[in-house]
Design an enzyme around this catalytic site. Structure first.
Site, mmCIF file in Angstrom:
data_model
loop_
_atom_site.group_PDB
_atom_site.id
_atom_site.type_symbol
_atom_site.label_atom_id
_atom_site.label_comp_id
_atom_site.label_asym_id
_atom_site.label_seq_id
_atom_site.Cartn_x
_atom_site.Cartn_y
_atom_site.Cartn_z
ATOM 1 N N HIS A 259 0.781 -1.412 -0.411
ATOM 2 C CA HIS A 259 0.418 0.016 0.177
ATOM 3 C C HIS A 259 1.025 0.847 -0.173
ATOM 4 O O HIS A 259 2.261 1.444 0.387
ATOM 5 C CB HIS A 259 -0.986 0.221 1.786
ATOM 6 C CG HIS A 259 -0.658 0.787 2.253
ATOM 7 N ND1 HIS A 259 -0.387 1.793 3.201
ATOM 8 C CD2 HIS A 259 -0.323 -0.427 3.751
ATOM 9 C CE1 HIS A 259 0.130 1.639 3.900
ATOM 10 N NE2 HIS A 259 0.208 0.144 4.406
ATOM 11 N N ASP A 271 5.424 2.225 7.972
ATOM 12 C CA ASP A 271 4.414 2.257 7.506
ATOM 13 C C ASP A 271 3.257 3.605 5.686
ATOM 14 O O ASP A 271 2.837 3.633 6.469
ATOM 15 C CB ASP A 271 3.164 1.542 8.637
ATOM 16 C CG ASP A 271 2.015 1.469 7.949
ATOM 17 O OD1 ASP A 271 1.681 0.989 6.607
ATOM 18 O OD2 ASP A 271 0.867 1.843 8.760
ATOM 19 N N GLU A 304 -4.818 2.376 1.815
ATOM 20 C CA GLU A 304 -5.169 0.811 2.591
ATOM 21 C C GLU A 304 -5.543 1.450 4.009
ATOM 22 O O GLU A 304 -6.168 0.886 4.558
ATOM 23 C CB GLU A 304 -3.664 0.511 2.670
ATOM 24 C CG GLU A 304 -3.901 -1.011 3.392
ATOM 25 C CD GLU A 304 -2.994 -1.016 4.736
ATOM 26 O OE1 GLU A 304 -2.804 -2.121 5.659
ATOM 27 O OE2 GLU A 304 -3.158 0.639 5.304
ATOM 28 N N GLU A 305 -5.042 2.658 4.911
ATOM 29 C CA GLU A 305 -4.894 2.981 6.203
ATOM 30 C C GLU A 305 -6.215 3.024 6.594
ATOM 31 O O GLU A 305 -6.866 3.675 7.630
ATOM 32 C CB GLU A 305 -4.183 4.173 6.139
ATOM 33 C CG GLU A 305 -2.811 3.895 5.803
ATOM 34 C CD GLU A 305 -1.931 3.219 7.167
ATOM 35 O OE1 GLU A 305 -3.123 2.961 7.916
ATOM 36 O OE2 GLU A 305 -0.529 2.534 6.775
ATOM 37 N N ASP A 333 4.197 -5.076 3.780
ATOM 38 C CA ASP A 333 3.165 -3.782 4.513
ATOM 39 C C ASP A 333 4.189 -4.297 5.643
ATOM 40 O O ASP A 333 3.798 -5.675 6.595
ATOM 41 C CB ASP A 333 1.934 -4.150 4.426
ATOM 42 C CG ASP A 333 1.516 -2.840 5.353
ATOM 43 O OD1 ASP A 333 2.236 -2.026 5.634
ATOM 44 O OD2 ASP A 333 -0.156 -2.985 5.469
ATOM 45 N N HIS A 433 1.851 5.067 12.738
ATOM 46 C CA HIS A 433 0.833 5.830 13.213
ATOM 47 C C HIS A 433 0.971 6.780 13.837
ATOM 48 O O HIS A 433 0.684 8.053 13.763
ATOM 49 C CB HIS A 433 -0.038 4.965 13.144
ATOM 50 C CG HIS A 433 -0.677 4.117 12.011
ATOM 51 N ND1 HIS A 433 -2.278 4.036 12.205
ATOM 52 C CD2 HIS A 433 -0.172 3.597 11.343
ATOM 53 C CE1 HIS A 433 -2.361 3.046 11.050
ATOM 54 N NE2 HIS A 433 -1.272 3.259 10.697
#
Length: 484
Positions: A259, A271, A304-305, A333, A433
């Site tokens: 992603h 990420d 994706e997130e 990922d 994140h």
């Protein structure tokens, strides 16, 4: 010989010359999985990460869907692939964007840090005031109606603990029990960040996350709370990036994906810049016309997130024949976590954790990656198909899947730390994140191993839809095609 005859003769001679030239060109050598693994070098992979980090820096610190940073990421990946001779497509899809104007939680006139769950409905700018009802934590915290047995949450703010089921399920159950809002306490002391309701979120009940420490304090002394989540949800267009080799059978396509988007809170270099960089460099090293048995389709997914939207849209767009022509899906990922794990998706459910085995053939993919990592001196472990990445739609469609993973916000065990190094009882990626998910916080050694595994997996299945042990990845697919 008349003029017309001379023209015709010249054309025949030219055709013979062209045919001879074509015959003199030797076909590309068959792809060597070990050589491709070695060619996917860490310096080149980090070079791609440097570009993604630069893009985020120049675009408000992130590469989230619906932003200029995401568009610049698409342009970078597509440009590199086109420069290598690939025919690149960027199909569009609809996705919801989410913005927060205000997010506050007040308890006894004191502020408590709170974060709106992505796609939370708005309370409006004035918020709401209601009593707080803690839901006792059990094996399914807030996931089932029975968790609320004996509790009166009608008109109240329900407080549940993170874990087991998606946030959207917790939200739906709370709404069905009559709650006017939902608070989700983290299952550790830190703040709950990067949490989303996804496309399945219920539009009736605002939902937000708080830290584990604050959750325990509120549960111990429930009182009236005031919650303001002034949010806005809009529909925008986004893009995937797709590129396929011009060589190889299209009856057994190997799809390789990562992603491309980050969360709004940070640049998303681990990420999932790491997965993007490793897959992109594998594509560049393989080339657009390699000596392969099976065509390889490289995919870089958007959104994706916020609920695997890009990959879900892609799988949903396939008709039966196109879906049948996908032999397997490899997902990458997070490959460079700073407290890294060496994890392989548990295709056969030998760990007996979570959701069960992947579609038939997934066990073979797991064996392939475990064997490769063993050859590199790494004793890898399994990780569950928990639905948190883009393998989800492929698994749901019955397509064999697998890949490697260095860990996200789960904690590395003491036993894993003893085996792999790093720090036990700490997250694999403490920057998950967050704004700290930067190039400076990548573990290069772990990324080098994982990136080479990407090359090895792609090379292996581009040659044959079997693993090194000779076991077919998807034997049921051949049987299905022979019927029609």
């Amino acid at each position: 010989m008349n003029r017309g005859a001379r023209v015709r003769a010249g054309g025949v001679v030219a055709a013979i010359v062209l045919l001879a030239a074509a015959c003199s060109e030797e076909p590309p050598p068959p792809v060597d999985p070990a050589a491709l693994a070695e060619a996917v070098g860490i310096d080149a992979v980090v070079g791609h990460l440097t570009e993604l980090d630069r893009i985020a820096t120049e675009h408000d610190g992130n590469r989230a869907v619906g932003t200029a940073g995401y568009d610049a990421s698409v342009d970078y990946v597509a440009g590199r692939l086109r420069g290598a001779g690939f025919d690149v497509q960027t199909p569009e899809f609809d996705v919801r964007s989410f913005d927060v104007e205000t997010e506050t939680l007040t308890v006894a006139d004191a502020p408590v840090p709170v974060r709106a769950l992505e796609f939370s409905p708005s309370t409006g700018p004035d918020g709401l005031t209601a009593r707080l009802v803690p839901v006792p934590a059990d094996d399914t915290p807030g996931c089932e109606a029975s968790d609320y047995e004996g509790l009166d949450v009608s008109g109240a703010v329900a407080l549940v603990t993170r874990g087991v089921c998606p946030f959207s399920v917790k939200q739906q159950v709370a709404a069905e029990r009559g709650a006017v809002a939902l608070l989700v306490a983290n299952n550790e002391d830190g703040a709950l960040v990067g949490a989303t309701l996804g496309e399945e979120g219920d539009d009736r009940v605002p939902a937000a996350g708080i830290s584990g420490a604050d959750g325990r304090a509120l549960a111990a002394a429930p009182t009236t709370v005031t919650l303001v989540l002034d949010t806005r949800i809009e529909s925008v267009r986004s893009r995937n990036v797709l590129a396929q080799t011009a060589t190889g059978s299209t009856d057994d396509v190997v799809v390789v994906g990562a992603h491309l988007d980050s969360v709004p809170e940070g640049p998303g270099i681990n990420d999932n810049g790491t997965g993007v960089a490793a897959v992109l460099e594998t594509a560049l090293q393989l080339g657009s016309e390699p000596g392969v048995t099976n065509a390889v389709r490289f995919a870089f997914w958007g959104a994706e997130e916020i609920g695997l939207v890009g990959s879900t849209d892609y799988v949903a767009s396939l008709d039966d024949a196109a879906r049948e022509d996908i032999a397997l899906y490899l997902n990458f990922d997070m490959l460079g976590s700073p407290n890294p794990g060496y994890l392989v998706y548990d295709g056969d459910d030998s760990d007996a954790v979570g959701t069960g085995p992947g579609p038939e053939g997934s066990a073979g993919i797991e064996r392939t990656f475990l064997a490769y990592l063993t050859s590199r001196g790494v004793a890898a472990e399994g990780t569950d198909f928990d639905g948190r990445s883009d393998y989800g739609p492929f698994v749901d469609a019955g397509i064999p899947a697998g890949g490697v993973f260095s860990g996200a916000d789960d904690r590395k065990t003491l036993e894993q730390a003893q085996k792999w190094g790093g720090t036990g009882d700490e997250p694999f990626d403490p920057n998950y994140h967050s704004p700290q998910d930067t190039l400076a916080n990548i573990d290069r050694a772990a990324l080098a191993v994982a990136a080479s595994a990407v090359g090895y997996g792609v090379g292996t299945y581009a040659r044959a839809v079997t693993g090194p042990d000779g076991v077919p990845v998807g034997p049921q697919r051949t049987e299905a095609r022979s019927d029609g």
